[in-house]
Write an enzyme that holds these catalytic residues in place. Structure first.
Site, mmCIF file in Angstrom:
data_model
loop_
_atom_site.group_PDB
_atom_site.id
_atom_site.type_symbol
_atom_site.label_atom_id
_atom_site.label_comp_id
_atom_site.label_asym_id
_atom_site.label_seq_id
_atom_site.Cartn_x
_atom_site.Cartn_y
_atom_site.Cartn_z
ATOM 1 N N GLN A 244 0.859 -1.185 0.000
ATOM 2 C CA GLN A 244 0.000 0.000 0.000
ATOM 3 C C GLN A 244 0.889 1.227 0.000
ATOM 4 O OE1 GLN A 244 -2.438 0.614 3.496
ATOM 5 N NE2 GLN A 244 -4.002 1.740 2.350
ATOM 6 N N SER A 245 0.791 2.052 -1.042
ATOM 7 C CA SER A 245 1.694 3.199 -1.154
ATOM 8 C C SER A 245 1.272 4.330 -0.225
ATOM 9 C CB SER A 245 1.739 3.689 -2.605
ATOM 10 O OG SER A 245 0.432 3.997 -3.058
ATOM 11 N N VAL A 246 -0.015 4.635 -0.184
ATOM 12 C CA VAL A 246 -0.515 5.696 0.705
ATOM 13 C C VAL A 246 -1.765 5.190 1.414
ATOM 14 C CG1 VAL A 246 0.414 7.649 -0.586
ATOM 15 C CG2 VAL A 246 -1.808 6.718 -1.217
ATOM 16 N N GLY B 198 3.846 2.129 2.295
ATOM 17 C CA GLY B 198 4.487 3.402 1.987
ATOM 18 C C GLY B 198 5.446 3.334 0.820
ATOM 19 N N PHE B 199 5.363 2.259 0.008
ATOM 20 C CA PHE B 199 6.269 2.110 -1.134
ATOM 21 C C PHE B 199 5.468 2.046 -2.424
ATOM 22 C CE2 PHE B 199 8.737 0.572 2.414
ATOM 23 C CZ PHE B 199 10.005 1.064 2.162
#
Length: 409
Positions: free
Chosen positions: A12-14, A45-46
């Protein structure tokens, strides 16, 4: 007996309301496995645009060690959004006989058709990522052209105040009563033809005027380049037009009141400090601190300055980078006087005279002192590196004979 385990990968990026959480992704994947041992790999966060993700790299390492039987993801774009990265990953999966499963998109990677469908899906995943990037960029430049403050702390001489622009809540910079006069004084000093960055820094240090922790020349330079300080008028408008900058507002809007935001244009890469071509200039909702005439004098003076590239190798002393001032901790540098004698100076004292320095140190004398200390320190290790001489009677006899023969001739 199969001793490999299943792997669940979640990313999950954000953390947003419209994005599925890592925990929910893992629950979907667990249902797909229907029991059995598994290990989860979670990257929060990636971005999926590349493979620079710690748990993803750990998964790849476990696959190479033969520990993983199959990899399960919630959706294809959770593991990769790049065509090249996905192709490399699938080659690794095939090499180590690892099955790939998407819990929401049913793929059979054992058939050519299944692999083709996977490649088509990853193309659309990359397209989606690039589309999102373009939307974010377009939104940024749209807000720039409307005079929004694009995040970040207030510049020196200003403070932030909440405001509303076109129905959208944002912030604007207003002159800070404690520091605005100091900023104005710096502009007025530099507008004088004979005043340099060093003159301003030394004057402030002597007068005890504190600008942050230390007033550096780089800070002064960036400050004088920023049109947020100028009370923009028609002359400033014509200046930026002449430099081929993109001026958003009409000439009639430049009424000697507001400052300006200067944003980097889409196609601007290098040399933005000197080359204003394609930079975006837009009037800010905040008032300027100095007159446009004073700001332009400083800006044109900066543009006329000659920039020298610093040397990449030690030039005046081999001790460069190894010496520090005992008072301030800044580096010492070697500088020559008119007679050609090199002395060691504290860089902070040379910059703004705010350090008492290291006294009088001749570079050559200090180099000799350090060299002798090194020789003394290493002298006791001399025998450890000396090569033992091999005694050979026959060779010694030949040497003696050659020496005697040479004497008779």
């Amino acid at each position: 007996m199969e001793n490999r385990i299943d792997a669940i990968y979640a990313r999950q990026s954000v953390d947003r309301r419209d994005s599925i959480s890592i925990e929910s992704q893992i629950e979907f994947c667990k249902y797909e496995l229907r029991g059995g041992n598994y290990k989860d790999y979670k990257d929060k966060g990636f971005s999926g645009k590349n493979t620079d993700r710690p748990r993803f790299q750990e998964l790849m390492a476990d696959i190479k060690q033969g520990l993983i039987r199959r990899v399960v993801v919630y959706k294809l774009d959770r593991i990769s959004r790049s065509i090249l990265d996905f192709a490399t990953m699938m080659e690794l999966f095939q090499q180590f006989n690892v099955e790939f499963i998407s819990s929401t998109e049913k793929f059979d990677t054992s058939t050519p058709m299944g692999r083709a469908i996977l490649n088509i899906c990853i193309v659309f995943a990359q397209l989606e990522r690039e589309t999102i990037q373009k939307r974010v960029t377009d939104a940024y430049y749209s807000q720039c052209q409307r005079g929004f403050h694009m995040s970040g702390a207030a510049l020196y001489g200003f403070e932030l105040e909440p405001t509303t622009i076109q129905g959208i809540r944002t912030k604007m910079m207003i002159p800070d009563p404690d520091t605005a006069n100091i900023a104005r004084l710096m502009f007025e000093m530099y507008a004088e033809p004979s005043t340099s960055f060093g003159d301003i820094a030394r004057s402030f240090a002597q007068e005890g005027i504190l600008v942050y922790e230390e007033l550096s020349r780089g800070f002064i330079s960036q400050m004088f380049r920023n049109p947020i300080y100028a009370q923009a008028d028609l002359e400033l408008y014509e200046f930026f037009k002449g430099q081929e900058a993109v001026v958003v507002n009409e000439a009639a809007d430049f009424t000697e009141t507001n400052g300006c935001y200067l944003y980097q244009g889409r196609d601007v890469q290098e040399g933005k400090n000197k080359d204003l071509k394609n930079q975006i200039l837009v009037l800010a909702p905040s008032e300027g601190i100095v007159s446009a005439d004073t700001w332009l004098q400083c800006r044109k003076k900066l543009m006329a300055n000659i920039t020298f590239q610093g040397g990449r190798k030690p030039k005046n002393t081999w001790l460069v980078g190894k010496m520090k001032c005992d008072h301030c901790g800044r580096a010492l540098k070697s500088m020559g006087n008119r007679r050609g004698t090199q002395y060691l100076y504290c860089t902070k004292r040379a910059d703004n005279m705010s350090c008492e320095g290291c006294g009088t140190l001749r570079t050559a004398e200090f180099e000799q002192f350090v060299y002798e200390a090194m020789v003394q320190k290493l002298s006791k290790f001399q025998t450890l590196t000396a090569k033992a001489e091999t005694v050979t009677p026959q060779a010694d006899g030949l040497k003696c004979g050659a020496g005697l023969g040479g004497g008779r001739d």
